[in-house]
Design a protein around this motif. Structure first.
Motif, PDB file in Angstrom:
ATOM      1  N   GLY A  40       0.805  -1.231   0.000  1.00 17.26           N
ATOM      2  CA  GLY A  40       0.000   0.000   0.000  1.00 17.26           C
ATOM      3  C   GLY A  40       0.837   1.280   0.000  1.00 17.26           C
ATOM      4  N   PRO A  41       1.744   1.432   0.994  1.00 11.58           N
ATOM      5  CA  PRO A  41       2.507   2.676   1.077  1.00 11.58           C
ATOM      6  C   PRO A  41       3.321   2.996  -0.176  1.00 11.58           C
ATOM      7  CG  PRO A  41       2.683   1.445   3.129  1.00 11.58           C
ATOM      8  CD  PRO A  41       1.977   0.553   2.166  1.00 11.58           C
ATOM      9  N   ILE A  42       3.956   1.989  -0.740  1.00 10.59           N
ATOM     10  CA  ILE A  42       4.811   2.248  -1.904  1.00 10.59           C
ATOM     11  C   ILE A  42       3.948   2.604  -3.132  1.00 10.59           C
ATOM     12  CG2 ILE A  42       5.087  -0.068  -2.868  1.00 10.59           C
ATOM     13  CD1 ILE A  42       8.020   0.350  -3.074  1.00 10.59           C
ATOM     14  N   ALA A  47       2.211   6.950  -6.861  1.00  2.96           N
ATOM     15  CA  ALA A  47       1.172   7.865  -7.372  1.00  2.96           C
ATOM     16  C   ALA A  47       1.607   9.312  -7.138  1.00  2.96           C
ATOM     17  CB  ALA A  47      -0.169   7.584  -6.680  1.00  2.96           C
ATOM     18  N   TRP A  48       2.129   9.581  -5.953  1.00  3.18           N
ATOM     19  CA  TRP A  48       2.552  10.953  -5.619  1.00  3.18           C
ATOM     20  C   TRP A  48       3.779  11.358  -6.410  1.00  3.18           C
ATOM     21  CZ3 TRP A  48       4.783  15.316  -4.097  1.00  3.18           C
ATOM     22  CH2 TRP A  48       5.901  15.358  -3.254  1.00  3.18           C
ATOM     23  N   HIS A  49       4.768  10.479  -6.540  1.00  7.05           N
ATOM     24  CA  HIS A  49       5.968  10.855  -7.291  1.00  7.05           C
ATOM     25  C   HIS A  49       5.705  10.992  -8.787  1.00  7.05           C
ATOM     26  CE1 HIS A  49       9.521  10.182  -4.312  1.00  7.05           C
ATOM     27  NE2 HIS A  49       8.499  10.797  -3.760  1.00  7.05           N
ATOM     28  N   ALA A 171       0.159  11.758   4.794  1.00  8.75           N
ATOM     29  CA  ALA A 171       0.273  10.423   4.180  1.00  8.75           C
ATOM     30  C   ALA A 171       1.450   9.652   4.769  1.00  8.75           C
ATOM     31  CB  ALA A 171       0.434  10.540   2.666  1.00  8.75           C
ATOM     32  N   HIS A 172       2.336  10.346   5.477  1.00  7.05           N
ATOM     33  CA  HIS A 172       3.439   9.646   6.148  1.00  7.05           C
ATOM     34  C   HIS A 172       2.978   8.814   7.340  1.00  7.05           C
ATOM     35  CE1 HIS A 172       6.899  12.213   4.233  1.00  7.05           C
ATOM     36  NE2 HIS A 172       6.410  11.311   3.416  1.00  7.05           N
ATOM     37  N   CYS A 173       1.661   8.723   7.574  1.00 14.01           N
ATOM     38  CA  CYS A 173       1.149   7.667   8.476  1.00 14.01           C
ATOM     39  C   CYS A 173       1.440   6.298   7.877  1.00 14.01           C
ATOM     40  CB  CYS A 173      -0.357   7.825   8.701  1.00 14.01           C
ATOM     41  SG  CYS A 173      -1.332   7.771   7.172  1.00 14.01           S
ATOM     42  N   LEU A 174       1.588   6.246   6.551  1.00 15.12           N
ATOM     43  CA  LEU A 174       1.799   4.975   5.844  1.00 15.12           C
ATOM     44  C   LEU A 174       3.280   4.723   5.601  1.00 15.12           C
ATOM     45  CD1 LEU A 174      -0.890   5.158   2.991  1.00 15.12           C
ATOM     46  CD2 LEU A 174      -1.048   3.834   5.114  1.00 15.12           C
ATOM     47  N   GLY A 175       3.691   3.455   5.768  1.00 15.11           N
ATOM     48  CA  GLY A 175       5.012   3.036   5.332  1.00 15.11           C
ATOM     49  C   GLY A 175       6.141   3.483   6.225  1.00 15.11           C
ATOM     50  N   LYS A 176       7.326   3.529   5.659  1.00 17.12           N
ATOM     51  CA  LYS A 176       8.529   3.849   6.415  1.00 17.12           C
ATOM     52  C   LYS A 176       9.584   4.408   5.480  1.00 17.12           C
ATOM     53  CE  LYS A 176      11.373   0.501   7.799  1.00 17.12           C
ATOM     54  NZ  LYS A 176      12.603   0.499   6.969  1.00 17.12           N
ATOM     55  N   THR A 177      10.639   4.959   6.070  1.00 19.88           N
ATOM     56  CA  THR A 177      11.813   5.315   5.292  1.00 19.88           C
ATOM     57  C   THR A 177      12.789   4.144   5.342  1.00 19.88           C
ATOM     58  OG1 THR A 177      12.909   6.353   7.187  1.00 19.88           O
ATOM     59  CG2 THR A 177      11.524   7.766   5.841  1.00 19.88           C
ATOM     60  N   HIS A 178      13.571   4.005   4.265  1.00 19.51           N
ATOM     61  CA  HIS A 178      14.515   2.892   4.127  1.00 19.51           C
ATOM     62  C   HIS A 178      15.902   3.476   3.856  1.00 19.51           C
ATOM     63  CE1 HIS A 178      10.502   1.574   2.749  1.00 19.51           C
ATOM     64  NE2 HIS A 178      10.807   0.374   3.225  1.00 19.51           N
ATOM     65  N   LEU A 179      16.842   3.115   4.696  1.00 19.96           N
ATOM     66  CA  LEU A 179      18.198   3.669   4.575  1.00 19.96           C
ATOM     67  C   LEU A 179      18.742   3.531   3.151  1.00 19.96           C
ATOM     68  CD1 LEU A 179      19.831   5.001   6.903  1.00 19.96           C
ATOM     69  CD2 LEU A 179      21.276   2.966   6.905  1.00 19.96           C
ATOM     70  N   GLU A 180      18.470   2.357   2.564  1.00 19.23           N
ATOM     71  CA  GLU A 180      19.039   2.077   1.229  1.00 19.23           C
ATOM     72  C   GLU A 180      18.352   2.886   0.126  1.00 19.23           C
ATOM     73  OE1 GLU A 180      17.202   0.098   3.051  1.00 19.23           O
ATOM     74  OE2 GLU A 180      15.831  -1.111   1.820  1.00 19.23           O
ATOM     75  N   ASN A 181      17.155   3.399   0.390  1.00 20.40           N
ATOM     76  CA  ASN A 181      16.469   4.216  -0.628  1.00 20.40           C
ATOM     77  C   ASN A 181      16.803   5.697  -0.499  1.00 20.40           C
ATOM     78  OD1 ASN A 181      15.154   1.937  -1.549  1.00 20.40           O
ATOM     79  ND2 ASN A 181      13.215   2.385  -0.510  1.00 20.40           N
ATOM     80  N   SER A 182      16.646   6.211   0.724  1.00 17.40           N
ATOM     81  CA  SER A 182      16.660   7.664   0.923  1.00 17.40           C
ATOM     82  C   SER A 182      17.744   8.145   1.877  1.00 17.40           C
ATOM     83  CB  SER A 182      15.301   8.107   1.479  1.00 17.40           C
ATOM     84  OG  SER A 182      15.051   7.464   2.717  1.00 17.40           O
ATOM     85  N   GLY A 183      18.408   7.210   2.558  1.00 16.59           N
ATOM     86  CA  GLY A 183      19.367   7.644   3.570  1.00 16.59           C
ATOM     87  C   GLY A 183      18.712   7.994   4.899  1.00 16.59           C
TER      88      GLY A 183
HETATM   89 FE1  CCH Z   1       6.955  11.057   1.399  1.00 20.41          FE
HETATM   90  N1  CCH Z   1       8.819  10.294   1.766  1.00 20.41           N
HETATM   91  N2  CCH Z   1       7.734  12.931   1.337  1.00 20.41           N
HETATM   92  N3  CCH Z   1       5.135  11.788   0.914  1.00 20.41           N
HETATM   93  N4  CCH Z   1       6.226   9.165   1.368  1.00 20.41           N
HETATM   94  C1  CCH Z   1       9.129   8.978   1.952  1.00 20.41           C
HETATM   95  C2  CCH Z   1       8.264   7.919   1.997  1.00 20.41           C
HETATM   96  C3  CCH Z   1       6.886   8.034   1.768  1.00 20.41           C
HETATM   97  C4  CCH Z   1       9.038  13.280   1.566  1.00 20.41           C
HETATM   98  C5  CCH Z   1      10.113  12.404   1.721  1.00 20.41           C
HETATM   99  C6  CCH Z   1       9.975  11.032   1.828  1.00 20.41           C
HETATM  100  C7  CCH Z   1       4.838  13.107   0.674  1.00 20.41           C
HETATM  101  C8  CCH Z   1       5.687  14.199   0.911  1.00 20.41           C
HETATM  102  C9  CCH Z   1       7.016  14.090   1.205  1.00 20.41           C
HETATM  103  C10 CCH Z   1       4.893   8.834   1.196  1.00 20.41           C
HETATM  104  C11 CCH Z   1       3.886   9.679   0.764  1.00 20.41           C
HETATM  105  C12 CCH Z   1       4.031  11.052   0.592  1.00 20.41           C
HETATM  106  C13 CCH Z   1      10.551   8.860   2.128  1.00 20.41           C
HETATM  107  C14 CCH Z   1      11.297   7.557   2.376  1.00 20.41           C
HETATM  108  C15 CCH Z   1      11.071  10.125   2.065  1.00 20.41           C
HETATM  109  C16 CCH Z   1      12.533  10.515   2.201  1.00 20.41           C
HETATM  110  C17 CCH Z   1      11.560   6.750   1.104  1.00 20.41           C
HETATM  111  C18 CCH Z   1      12.313   5.479   1.419  1.00 20.41           C
HETATM  112  O1  CCH Z   1      13.356   5.587   2.069  1.00 20.41           O
HETATM  113  O2  CCH Z   1      11.853   4.399   1.017  1.00 20.41           O
HETATM  114  C19 CCH Z   1       9.162  14.730   1.615  1.00 20.41           C
HETATM  115  C20 CCH Z   1      10.439  15.503   1.853  1.00 20.41           C
HETATM  116  C21 CCH Z   1       7.901  15.224   1.404  1.00 20.41           C
HETATM  117  C22 CCH Z   1       7.442  16.637   1.374  1.00 20.41           C
HETATM  118  O3  CCH Z   1       8.036  17.542   1.900  1.00 20.41           O
HETATM  119  C23 CCH Z   1       3.513  13.199   0.134  1.00 20.41           C
HETATM  120  C24 CCH Z   1       2.831  14.497  -0.304  1.00 20.41           C
HETATM  121  C25 CCH Z   1       3.004  11.912   0.079  1.00 20.41           C
HETATM  122  C26 CCH Z   1       1.666  11.413  -0.407  1.00 20.41           C
HETATM  123  C27 CCH Z   1       0.569  12.133  -0.484  1.00 20.41           C
HETATM  124  C28 CCH Z   1       4.697   7.440   1.546  1.00 20.41           C
HETATM  125  C29 CCH Z   1       3.371   6.684   1.566  1.00 20.41           C
HETATM  126  C30 CCH Z   1       5.961   6.930   1.904  1.00 20.41           C
HETATM  127  C31 CCH Z   1       6.295   5.521   2.397  1.00 20.41           C
HETATM  128  C32 CCH Z   1       6.819   4.649   1.291  1.00 20.41           C
HETATM  129  C33 CCH Z   1       7.263   3.274   1.759  1.00 20.41           C
HETATM  130  O4  CCH Z   1       7.998   2.620   0.988  1.00 20.41           O
HETATM  131  O5  CCH Z   1       6.894   2.827   2.848  1.00 20.41           O
END
Ligand code: CCH
Length: 289
Positions: A40-42, A47-49, A171-183
């Motif tokens: 879901g999160p990815i 969609a956003w990217h 939307a950052h309620c969903l998913g996580k950051t990954h060191l290997e993707n974004s640092g």
């Molecule tokens: Fe985001 N996002 N986002 N983001 N994002 C990352 C992951 C997710 C920023 C940076 C990051 C939005 C706005 C911003 C999601 C949805 C949205 C990551 C980690 C970074 C960095 C990627 C990784 O390491 O895998 C920044 C900066 C901004 C704005 O300032 C907006 C807007 C949305 C959607 C509406 C979601 C969901 C994730 C989780 C993805 C995952 O793989 O779990």
């Protein structure tokens, strides 16, 4: 120039609900992905990217042309990790190859929010695949180290106001950051596959500490193991943003309402839809049982 949506006249809401259902069922089936967070999160992120390349100053980029399917865009360092979303969607595209890539990426983001118990996202089809030479240059997605004025200025490129900016970042309620993707590393909260106002609750209430992570980047960490990007934390550091963070932390319905509106606007950035084209509202899998 402005891209005009061309809805496929031979397709009805039923055809798109079928695509929705195939995506939703695949999310359910492949629930082990990313340590049981699931896809879901990815899918929300792709969609956003695919929409987030839009620039209203020269009317280029955005979800219309489906250019995320080209190497130049998927290999943008900001899109690290999103190949897995593209691969997830490949068999869906194969089965429903009449759909455009822009429609597929955005529909996947709508499906993922709704299936994670988020708000209904009205959605309109009609994006048309554009050739590779229309792919926007890399570097149009936001920098996670930005402060509040950076974040406000960045989203100004779409014409988004403070309400829309704060709601979208929820939307950052969903998913996580990954060191290997974004640092950066770690989740924003406890329920990474449930759409909720948890991001705002945690941003306000956790005991945050600025720390260097294993990649040498500074991020805010909490004792519960949650994290915030500097650009997330910026929403606490600006009074106008902070007011909205508090409102959403206190009222999930308000967040759901504002998020749905801003997300529709994001996914439709740079697209002109015919005045009489009514959005589709899809049923979740649960509602169809
Ligand atoms: Fe985001 N996002 N986002 N983001 N994002 C990352 C992951 C997710 C920023 C940076 C990051 C939005 C706005 C911003 C999601 C949805 C949205 C990551 C980690 C970074 C960095 C990627 C990784 O390491 O895998 C920044 C900066 C901004 C704005 O300032 C907006 C807007 C949305 C959607 C509406 C979601 C969901 C994730 C989780 C993805 C995952 O793989 O779990």
């Amino acid at each position: 120039g402005l891209n005009v949506a061309i809805p496929n006249k031979s397709k009805s809401i039923k055809d798109y609900q079928n695509v929705y259902n195939d995506i939703a069922e695949k999310i359910r089936e492949e629930d082990e992905f990313d340590n049981y967070i699931g896809y879901g999160p990815i899918l929300v992120r792709i969609a956003w990217h695919s929409s987030g390349t839009f620039d209203k100053n020269n009317m280029t980029g955005g979800s219309f042309g489906g250019t995320m399917r080209f190497k130049k865009e998927i290999n943008d360092p900001s899109n690290a990790g999103l190949k897995q979303a593209d691969e997830f969607l490949a068999p869906i595209y194969k089965k429903h190859s009449w759909i455009s890539h822009g429609d597929l990426y955005t529909l996947a983001g709508v499906t993922a929010v709704q299936e994670a118990q988020g708000p209904k996202i009205p959605w309109r089809p009609g994006r048309v695949d554009q050739p590779e030479n229309t792919t926007p240059e890399n570097g149009r997605l936001p920098d996670a180290t930005g402060d509040s004025s950076y974040v406000r200025n960045y989203f100004g490129r779409f014409g988004f106001n403070d309400t829309e900016i704060v709601a979208l970042i929820g939307a950052h309620c969903l998913g996580k950051t990954h060191l290997e993707n974004s640092g950066f590393e770690g989740p924003w909260g406890a329920a990474s596959n449930v759409f909720s106002n948890e991001f705002f609750v945690n941003l306000l209430n956790e005991n945050w500490k600025l720390q260097k992570n294993a990649a040498g980047n500074e991020q805010y960490d909490s004792p519960k193991g949650y994290m915030m990007l500097p650009a997330d934390f910026a929403l606490r550091q600006d009074n106008k943003f902070l007011k909205l963070v508090k409102a959403y932390a206190n009222d999930q319905d308000l967040f759901f309402n504002d998020f749905a509106k801003a997300y529709v606007k994001l996914l439709e950035s740079g697209i002109h839809f015919p005045a009489d084209q009514k959005p589709f509202i899809f049923k979740t899998l649960d509602e169809q049982e």
